[in-house]
Design a protein around this motif. Structure first.
Motif, PDB file in Angstrom:
ATOM      1  N   GLU A 232       0.815  -1.218   0.000  1.00 20.37           N
ATOM      2  CA  GLU A 232       0.000   0.000   0.000  1.00 20.37           C
ATOM      3  C   GLU A 232       0.844   1.263   0.000  1.00 20.37           C
ATOM      4  OE1 GLU A 232      -2.792   2.352   3.272  1.00 20.37           O
ATOM      5  OE2 GLU A 232      -2.475   0.192   3.477  1.00 20.37           O
ATOM      6  N   GLY A 234       4.518   1.396  -0.270  1.00 16.55           N
ATOM      7  CA  GLY A 234       5.855   1.369  -0.861  1.00 16.55           C
ATOM      8  C   GLY A 234       6.890   1.044   0.205  1.00 16.55           C
ATOM      9  N   ILE A 423       3.194  -6.854  -5.574  1.00 15.36           N
ATOM     10  CA  ILE A 423       2.431  -5.620  -5.818  1.00 15.36           C
ATOM     11  C   ILE A 423       3.390  -4.450  -6.015  1.00 15.36           C
ATOM     12  CG2 ILE A 423       0.925  -3.909  -4.723  1.00 15.36           C
ATOM     13  CD1 ILE A 423      -0.739  -6.190  -3.633  1.00 15.36           C
ATOM     14  N   SER A 424       4.469  -4.416  -5.236  1.00 18.08           N
ATOM     15  CA  SER A 424       5.442  -3.326  -5.398  1.00 18.08           C
ATOM     16  C   SER A 424       6.137  -3.421  -6.751  1.00 18.08           C
ATOM     17  CB  SER A 424       6.466  -3.345  -4.256  1.00 18.08           C
ATOM     18  OG  SER A 424       7.261  -4.510  -4.306  1.00 18.08           O
ATOM     19  N   SER A 427       3.624  -2.095  -9.248  1.00 22.20           N
ATOM     20  CA  SER A 427       3.512  -0.637  -9.155  1.00 22.20           C
ATOM     21  C   SER A 427       4.714   0.046  -9.801  1.00 22.20           C
ATOM     22  CB  SER A 427       3.389  -0.214  -7.682  1.00 22.20           C
ATOM     23  OG  SER A 427       2.251  -0.790  -7.088  1.00 22.20           O
ATOM     24  N   SER A 428       5.905  -0.487  -9.551  1.00 25.53           N
ATOM     25  CA  SER A 428       7.117   0.088 -10.134  1.00 25.53           C
ATOM     26  C   SER A 428       7.113  -0.043 -11.650  1.00 25.53           C
ATOM     27  CB  SER A 428       8.354  -0.603  -9.550  1.00 25.53           C
ATOM     28  OG  SER A 428       9.526  -0.107 -10.136  1.00 25.53           O
ATOM     29  N   THR A 430       4.484  -0.319 -13.601  1.00 20.18           N
ATOM     30  CA  THR A 430       3.449   0.588 -14.137  1.00 20.18           C
ATOM     31  C   THR A 430       3.970   2.016 -14.202  1.00 20.18           C
ATOM     32  OG1 THR A 430       1.691  -0.812 -13.228  1.00 20.18           O
ATOM     33  CG2 THR A 430       1.112   1.465 -13.768  1.00 20.18           C
ATOM     34  N   LYS A 431       4.629   2.449 -13.128  1.00 14.67           N
ATOM     35  CA  LYS A 431       5.175   3.813 -13.086  1.00 14.67           C
ATOM     36  C   LYS A 431       6.218   4.025 -14.181  1.00 14.67           C
ATOM     37  CE  LYS A 431       7.594   7.006  -9.984  1.00 14.67           C
ATOM     38  NZ  LYS A 431       8.238   7.162  -8.644  1.00 14.67           N
ATOM     39  N   GLN A 449      -3.389   3.789 -18.944  1.00  8.88           N
ATOM     40  CA  GLN A 449      -3.452   3.162 -17.620  1.00  8.88           C
ATOM     41  C   GLN A 449      -3.485   1.633 -17.747  1.00  8.88           C
ATOM     42  OE1 GLN A 449      -6.925   4.964 -15.868  1.00  8.88           O
ATOM     43  NE2 GLN A 449      -5.740   6.549 -14.823  1.00  8.88           N
ATOM     44  N   MET A 453      -0.634  -0.875 -16.428  1.00  5.85           N
ATOM     45  CA  MET A 453      -0.889  -1.976 -15.500  1.00  5.85           C
ATOM     46  C   MET A 453      -0.398  -3.293 -16.085  1.00  5.85           C
ATOM     47  SD  MET A 453      -4.439  -3.292 -13.765  1.00  5.85           S
ATOM     48  CE  MET A 453      -4.266  -2.220 -12.339  1.00  5.85           C
ATOM     49  N   GLY A 456       3.333  -3.570 -15.661  1.00  9.20           N
ATOM     50  CA  GLY A 456       3.665  -3.915 -14.280  1.00  9.20           C
ATOM     51  C   GLY A 456       3.336  -5.354 -13.959  1.00  9.20           C
ATOM     52  N   SER A 460       5.761  -8.557 -12.776  1.00 11.23           N
ATOM     53  CA  SER A 460       5.486  -9.375 -11.586  1.00 11.23           C
ATOM     54  C   SER A 460       5.414 -10.851 -11.944  1.00 11.23           C
ATOM     55  CB  SER A 460       4.171  -8.931 -10.944  1.00 11.23           C
ATOM     56  OG  SER A 460       4.272  -7.618 -10.445  1.00 11.23           O
TER      57      SER A 460
END
Length: 497
Positions: A232, A234, A423-424, A427-428, A430-431, A449, A453, A456, A460
């Motif tokens: 949630e 980071g 999840i991290s 998120s990384s 995706t960013k 978006q 996703m 990302g 994963s």
């Protein structure tokens, strides 16, 4: 350390007249309603945010606290099972779960609902090790596979149908029905347990070491909390790395103290048995992959394929059903052929399914997702219970409570670590994609978006594939095991000779 005393066999119960069927039925009913509850709130969180007028960061405590309490409580269940009888432990666990469900159903405010969830989690945390330990005691090694397969059906099937059931309820009823509908099943489980459950162990009441309990609580609690918040917040937040660091130090002190004590609350001498140690490492790695995939897949379904929460739950339901069917079949095959026939092919299937996950795109059909999910859970069902049974079979009876506590604790910890880590990574990824490809990374279009996703998620799943290959390599060393006799049993055998 007194080696003889540490290997002494505790007083045993005469199991010759025990009726296994009613005992297993009582355990399964209780475990099913408790484990179902772990995933039942997933689709209800948006409604609860509105009902209690609290932010998502607050409502997430309903899930985080549940996992945290189980992670803290499970390690001390080995000690509790030596202080209380089977009936006392299981009825207390179901009583707590029932009370927590009633509190949650009637909750007038968020604080009361959170309290109810914590009480529920206490019941679940007490129940799981008792469930597995009882199976180990009442079934001989050559019949444990089938019995553990039934437990696997509950452990895997119940949480798999949770999102679908909650989606169905939330489409037509209030969130309170998530708890109200569980109450009669919990009551039935208590009644059946009171009628049929028998004591299968004799309490030995070892000395309780308060310092060990404190170190265990801080250690496992800090690690589970820190990793659960990492997904949630980071990894750069003090609220994440602080608890992990404190938990890690406390855990090292806990391990040192357990090895120094004559009667530890979690007997780490179980790791002297090589196949048990190998299985613990295998399941830790495998459960990281499983929990992370089950966390990422709904994000893909809702974020990339734009499904509703209910439809995503329905999409994941067939995999849960197939896994539930496969668990007892795998158990029976384990009894007949041993672990290697199941574990090694199962790990190959898991590796193949993770590779198929890396190929998913926004154009992937629902049927493709369902197929890959089913394939992965078939592989998991071929590995999980056969591997657990193999590891636990090598332990002498006095280490059963400790072995089950170790496995259940590390399952919780690996789940928290896996979900946060993957999840991290997502998120990384995706960013990075949005920064390199979006016209305006601060306000990307819906198409950007979705592609972000996907980028990302692909990162994963590729890491998940690598982790599953590690699990496959470990699984190649799995062998059939036989129960190691305790010192007392060795003495009897010697005198007979």
């Amino acid at each position: 350390m007194n080696a003889a005393s540490s290997e002494a066999t505790p007083p045993s119960v005469d199991l010759s007249k025990i009726k296994r069927g009613p005992i297993v039925f009582a355990l399964i009913i209780g475990a099913f309603v408790a484990i179902l509850n772990e995933t039942l709130l997933g689709n209800a969180l948006p409604d609860l945010v509105e009902a209690f007028n609290v932010p998502y960061s607050t409502i997430q405590w309903l899930t985080t606290a549940y996992m945290l309490v189980i992670g803290v409580l499970v390690p001390i269940t080995a000690m509790l099972q030596q202080w209380f009888t089977t009936r006392q432990m299981f009825l207390a666990a179901m009583g707590l779960f029932f009370a927590g469900t009633v509190i949650s159903a009637a909750a007038p405010e968020f604080g009361v609902l959170l309290t109810g969830r914590i009480v529920q989690a206490m019941g679940t945390g007490l129940m799981l090790p008792v469930l597995m330990n009882t199976i180990l005691v009442i079934f001989p090694p050559e019949k444990r596979g089938g019995a553990m397969g039934l437990i696997g059906l509950v452990i895997m099937f119940a949480p798999a149908i949770g999102p679908t059931v909650s989606g169905l309820i939330m489409d037509s009823m209030s969130w309170r029905w998530l708890f109200l509908l569980v109450i009669p099943f919990a009551a039935i489980a208590i009644l059946i347990s009171a009628l049929y459950l028998r004591n299968v162990t004799v309490p030995t009441k070892p000395k309780v070491d308060i310092l060990s309990i404190l170190l265990s609580t801080i250690g496992f609690g800090g690690i589970v909390y820190g990793f659960s918040k990492a997904g949630e917040l980071g990894w750069s937040e003090l609220e994440v790395y602080g608890p992990i660091a404190i938990g890690g130090i406390a855990l090292l002190l806990f391990v040192w103290r357990q090895l120094a004590l004559k009667d530890p609350i979690m007997d780490l001498r179980a790791f002297k048995y090589p196949m048990f140690t190998l299985v613990v490492i295998l399941l830790f790695v495998l459960m990281m992959t499983l929990f992370s995939t089950l966390t990422l897949l709904p994000l893909f379904l809702q974020g990339a394929l734009l499904m509703t929460a209910f439809k995503s739950g329905l999409t994941m339901l067939p995999g849960g059903v197939v896994n539930g069917i496969m668990a007892p079949i795998s158990g029976k095959l384990f009894d007949k052929f041993g672990p290697r026939v199941l574990v090694i092919p199962g790990l190959f299937v898991v590796v193949a399914s993770l590779w198929l996950f890396t190929q998913m795109e926004a154009t992937s059909s629902t049927g493709y997702v369902i197929f890959v999910h089913i394939v992965m859970l078939i592989g998991i069902s071929m590995v999980m219970m056969p591997a657990q049974t193999t590891g636990l079979n090598q332990l002498p009876p006095h280490l059963y409570p400790h072995g089950t506590a170790i496995l259940n604790t590390l399952t919780q910890v690996s789940g928290a670590i896996g979900a946060a880590l993957f999840i991290s990574i997502m998120s990384s990824g995706t960013k990075d994609y949005l920064e390199g490809n979006a016209a305006n990374p601060a306000a990307p279009t819906q198409a950007e978006q979705v592609q972000g996703m996907l980028a990302g998620l692909h990162d994963s799943f590729w890491i998940g594939l690598a982790v599953s290959v590690v699990a496959l390599v470990i699984g190649l060393f799995i062998r059939r095991t036989h129960q190691t006799p305790s010192q007392e049993q060795k003495g009897v055998a010697t005198s007979d000779a």
